[in-house]
Design an enzyme around this catalytic site. Structure first.
Site, PDB file in Angstrom:
ATOM      1  N   ASN A 191       0.825  -1.425  -0.104  1.00 44.26           N
ATOM      2  CA  ASN A 191      -0.279   0.096  -0.037  1.00 44.26           C
ATOM      3  C   ASN A 191       0.842   1.305  -0.247  1.00 44.26           C
ATOM      4  OD1 ASN A 191      -2.600   2.017   0.321  1.00 44.26           O
ATOM      5  ND2 ASN A 191      -4.085  -0.355   1.071  1.00 44.26           N
TER       6      ASN A 191
ATOM      7  N   GLU B 285     -11.221   1.055  -3.842  1.00 41.62           N
ATOM      8  CA  GLU B 285     -10.786   2.581  -4.501  1.00 41.62           C
ATOM      9  C   GLU B 285     -10.245   3.291  -5.717  1.00 41.62           C
ATOM     10  OE1 GLU B 285     -10.882   4.421  -0.185  1.00 41.62           O
ATOM     11  OE2 GLU B 285      -9.635   3.828  -0.310  1.00 41.62           O
TER      12      GLU B 285
ATOM     13  N   HIS C 227      -3.914   1.891  -5.083  1.00 38.76           N
ATOM     14  CA  HIS C 227      -3.526   1.543  -3.861  1.00 38.76           C
ATOM     15  C   HIS C 227      -2.247   1.184  -4.426  1.00 38.76           C
ATOM     16  CE1 HIS C 227      -6.287   3.127  -0.863  1.00 38.76           C
ATOM     17  NE2 HIS C 227      -6.874   2.394  -1.245  1.00 38.76           N
TER      18      HIS C 227
END
Length: 756
Positions: free
Chosen positions: A272, A413, A344
């Protein structure tokens, strides 16, 4: 008059459900009572509607065909139904039924453990253990682990004897029955303790129950019989090890603590990055070059310019990670590694800048971390990275993920096109399935509707945000789901948002695993696997305050005991929250763990070394403590570190590369006190360790409080107007005491360590 009489007769003759649709019928069923000793669930009946059993929260007691297993104490079970009427289907709410046990004489009360034992039939008296405890176990490895834990809990010698031999505690594998893989039957009589299960995992959970009982009454256990199994098959914890590093030793403490509470799913986020790239952009910096990113596994993958995929600060070798997975399996815990793409994914885009997403997207300032989801080369890259761990490793002789079973493909996301996302998600899920793994994914399809199909059969989904994925949509599309709702179950340590750790009491009293945001599934829905709470380290990079894994131990363990009760135990908690917390204190830490690095006594350590280096071989000491040294630094070559104290937990540095006194922790973070030792002069050095604060005194005068160095150069380059700069600095340091003066150029005349 005749007309009115006709209407009255029609009303009386009509069924009250004639005008109801399938959903109305489903939520107003009349469930016949279950008689004691019943072997089959009596089904509700409604004229004009077809009713089928959907599931039960304790499927071990009421199976998919409605067959009821016998119980030894009255046990509540929630059941739900599927109703069909006029070609339309509806799922019912939960209906609680009570399975009644044959009446028995009053015996010992149910032992209090976490999570609560499901069924208990009390006996009379107790079984007392002697000075030497004998254990017979059919699984040698489990026997050794249990014996070591028992010795730690009791402080007595424990001896393993042959399976079947007479012993204080006899473990055995049972055939048949309804215990399932995780259930166990514990019988305590005056002549010994017998623990049986259908599988080794069930035996292991039974040993945790016994050990918790013995923690409260050392040397004896009450007579009686327990039958116990989980309400939900998945009881999880997710830890973001990417944005803040965690040493392997800490992860082992996490695993043992999960096992202590019968939690069984450890989801580790392997890659991440700092997500607030706009903080760089808005201050004239390039987040592609500067934002913190990490991929925590050893990898052979490199970019054309030599950029490695693997993090430079802390990473796990392939062998270390494979061994960790195997270690966890011994404790009944499954490790689920996550590679998060296409969002990410800054670790990946730095490897292949040409694969940064080029389509229209929201959050333009975060583009640097988005992979080009629909590009075949992107899918090929991600597949190759997964294959490095899912296929046989030539050095290990097996895949790194061989014992994982489940792998997480991330996919949360992504701010680009919905069809691009769906294409990518389907590709990585299909790849994992093809390799023989069960894939797990972050639910996002409600926010990314489209025509491109995304495989659901055999796929698990974390339901984390109702805005990204709705629970009923996920279930209806065929996914097995895990409640990971952000509003209820997310923690970002020390942040002003996502603080489930501040609501442990509310969680204990009110949270139910089948309520996901504003939606409620039946608690026994066959596609509801369980729940997971999550610790996300959002505040990394220029927002990092310096907090240590130590600092969030209470956050993790204090969430674990609550979630354990809610996911293993019945819908109704057995105690008040205050009583629950008292019980947590009584049963203590998991055996053979010391997560806060406390000494068993408060006796000081005093050393007068005749020469350096000198072995100390003392356990590391956590806050609170005071270290006092009289020493003389004789030389301080520029740019060369000098280690004063060292251990696996970290290093105390008399001289850092910049010349100041500081320390390096086992999470790879470095701290400086901002002061230098004088050269050629005897000085009294004191280090005072407190939770979140470590201070230096020189000759009795304050010389500085430790401040994080890792990102300090970056933060200085931002204007003082940058409102997200840390206003609080945390500098907890576990004092390393394995070796003194390994590379110190000077003399140590005296050293004293005092626990406070």
């Amino acid at each position: 008059m005749k007309k009115n009489l006709f209407l009255m007769i029609a009303v009386l003759a009509a069924s009250p459900v004639m005008g109801q649709d399938a959903k109305q019928i489903a939520d107003s069923l009349s469930i016949p009572p279950v008689k004691a000793g019943a072997k089959q669930l009596p089904m509700p009946s409604v004229s004009g509607a077809q009713i089928k059993l959907l599931g039960a929260d304790y499927e071990q007691l009421v199976n998919s065909k409605g067959k009821i297993a016998p119980v030894i104490s009255d046990t509540p079970v929630n059941v739900s139904f599927k109703v069909t009427k006029d070609g339309k289907e509806a799922v019912s709410k939960d209906y609680e039924i009570m399975l009644q046990a044959p009446q028995a004489a009053q015996g010992n009360p149910k032992p209090r453990i976490i999570p609560e034992i499901l069924q208990w039939k009390g006996g009379q008296g107790e079984y007392k253990l002697g000075n030497t405890v004998t254990i017979a176990c059919p699984d040698k490895e489990l026997g050794k682990l249990f014996a070591a834990d028992m010795e730690d809990v009791l402080g007595k010698k424990v001896k393993l004897v042959a399976p079947g031999a007479k012993a204080d505690i006899s473990l055995s594998l049972l055939k048949g029955g309804n215990l399932g893989r995780e259930g166990y039957r514990l019988q305590i009589a005056r002549d010994g303790v017998r623990l049986g299960a259908a599988a080794p995992t069930g035996l292991f959970w039974g040993t945790r129950t016994l050990l918790q009982m013995l923690r409260q009454t050392p040397g004896s256990v009450p007579c009686g019989t327990a039958v116990d199994f989980p309400r939900y098959q998945l009881r999880g914890f997710m830890l973001d090890v990417a944005r803040t590093p965690y040493p392997l030793s800490y992860l082992k403490d996490v695993i043992r603590t999960m096992a202590w509470y019968k939690m069984n799913d450890l989801h580790l986020v392997i890659n991440n990055n700092y997500i607030f790239h706009e903080h760089y952009v808005d201050n004239g910096h390039d987040p592609f070059k500067e934002s913190y990113a990490a991929f925590r596994l050893e990898s052979k993958m490199k970019g054309k310019d030599g950029t490695p995929l693997t993090a430079r600060d802390l990473f796990y070798t392939k062998k270390e990670f494979a061994d960790l997975v195997s270690y966890a399996r011994k404790y009944g815990v499954n490790i689920v590694p996550e590679f998060d793409t296409p969002g990410h994914a800054l670790s990946f885009t730095r490897l292949r800048p040409d694969l940064i997403y080029k389509g229209p997207m929201n959050h333009e300032k975060r583009r640097c971390e988005m992979l080009d989801a629909a590009n075949p080369e992107t899918i090929d890259l991600v597949s190759k990275v997964f294959d490095e761990y899912m296929l046989k490793d030539p050095k290990l002789g097996r895949p790194v993920f061989a014992d994982c079973g489940v792998v997480h493909v991330g996919a949360d996301e992504f701010y680009g096109d919905k069809e691009d996302y769906r294409h990518f998600a389907n590709a990585v899920l299909t790849h994992a399935l093809k390799r023989g793994y069960t894939p797990r994914i972050w639910g996002s399809l409600s926010a990314k509707p489209g025509k491109t199909p995304v495989v659901s059969k055999g796929v698990q989904m974390n339901l984390w945000s109702t805005g990204w994925m709705k629970a009923w949509e996920a279930v209806n599309q065929g996914y097995d789901v895990i409640n990971t709702n952000d509003g209820a179950l997310y923690i970002v340590p020390f942040a002003g948002y996502y603080r489930m750790d501040r609501n442990h009491k509310g969680l204990y009293n009110n949270w139910i695993p089948n309520r996901i945001g504003n939606e409620t599934l039946p608690s026994g829905h066959p596609q509801l696997l369980g729940g997971t709470f999550a610790v996300w380290n959002d505040e990394t990079d220029i927002m990092h305050t310096g907090y240590a894994p130590y600092d969030i131990w209470g956050i993790i363990s204090g969430s674990m005991d609550v979630l354990s009760q809610k996911l293993w135990g019945t819908a109704k908690a057995p105690d008040t929250f205050e009583q629950h917390r008292e019980l947590v204190s009584s049963i203590g830490n998991a055996p053979r763990t010391n997560p806060l690095h406390k000494w068993k006594d408060s006796q000081p350590l005093t050393v007068k070394p005749s020469s350096l280096p000198q072995k100390l071989d003392k356990p590391a000491l956590g806050p609170n403590y005071r270290l006092t040294m009289e020493l003389e630094l004789t030389a301080a070559p520029e740019g060369k570190e000098q280690v004063l104290l060292a251990a696996p937990e970290g290093e105390l540095l008399a001289v850092m590369k910049d010349g100041t006194v500081g320390f390096r922790r086992d999470d790879s973070l470095e701290f400086s006190f901002g002061a230098k030792l004088p050269v050629g002069k005897k000085v009294k050095v004191e280090i005072v360790g407190e939770p979140e604060k470590t201070s230096l005194l020189l000759d009795g005068e304050p010389a500085g409080t430790a401040v994080l160095k890792n990102f300090s150069d970056k933060s200085k380059d931002f204007s003082d107007k940058f409102k997200h700069r840390p206003k609080v600095h945390r500098s907890t340091f576990i004092l390393p005491l394995k070796e003194l003066g390994s590379s110190f150029q000077g003399k140590v005349f005296h050293m004293n360590v005092q626990p406070l």
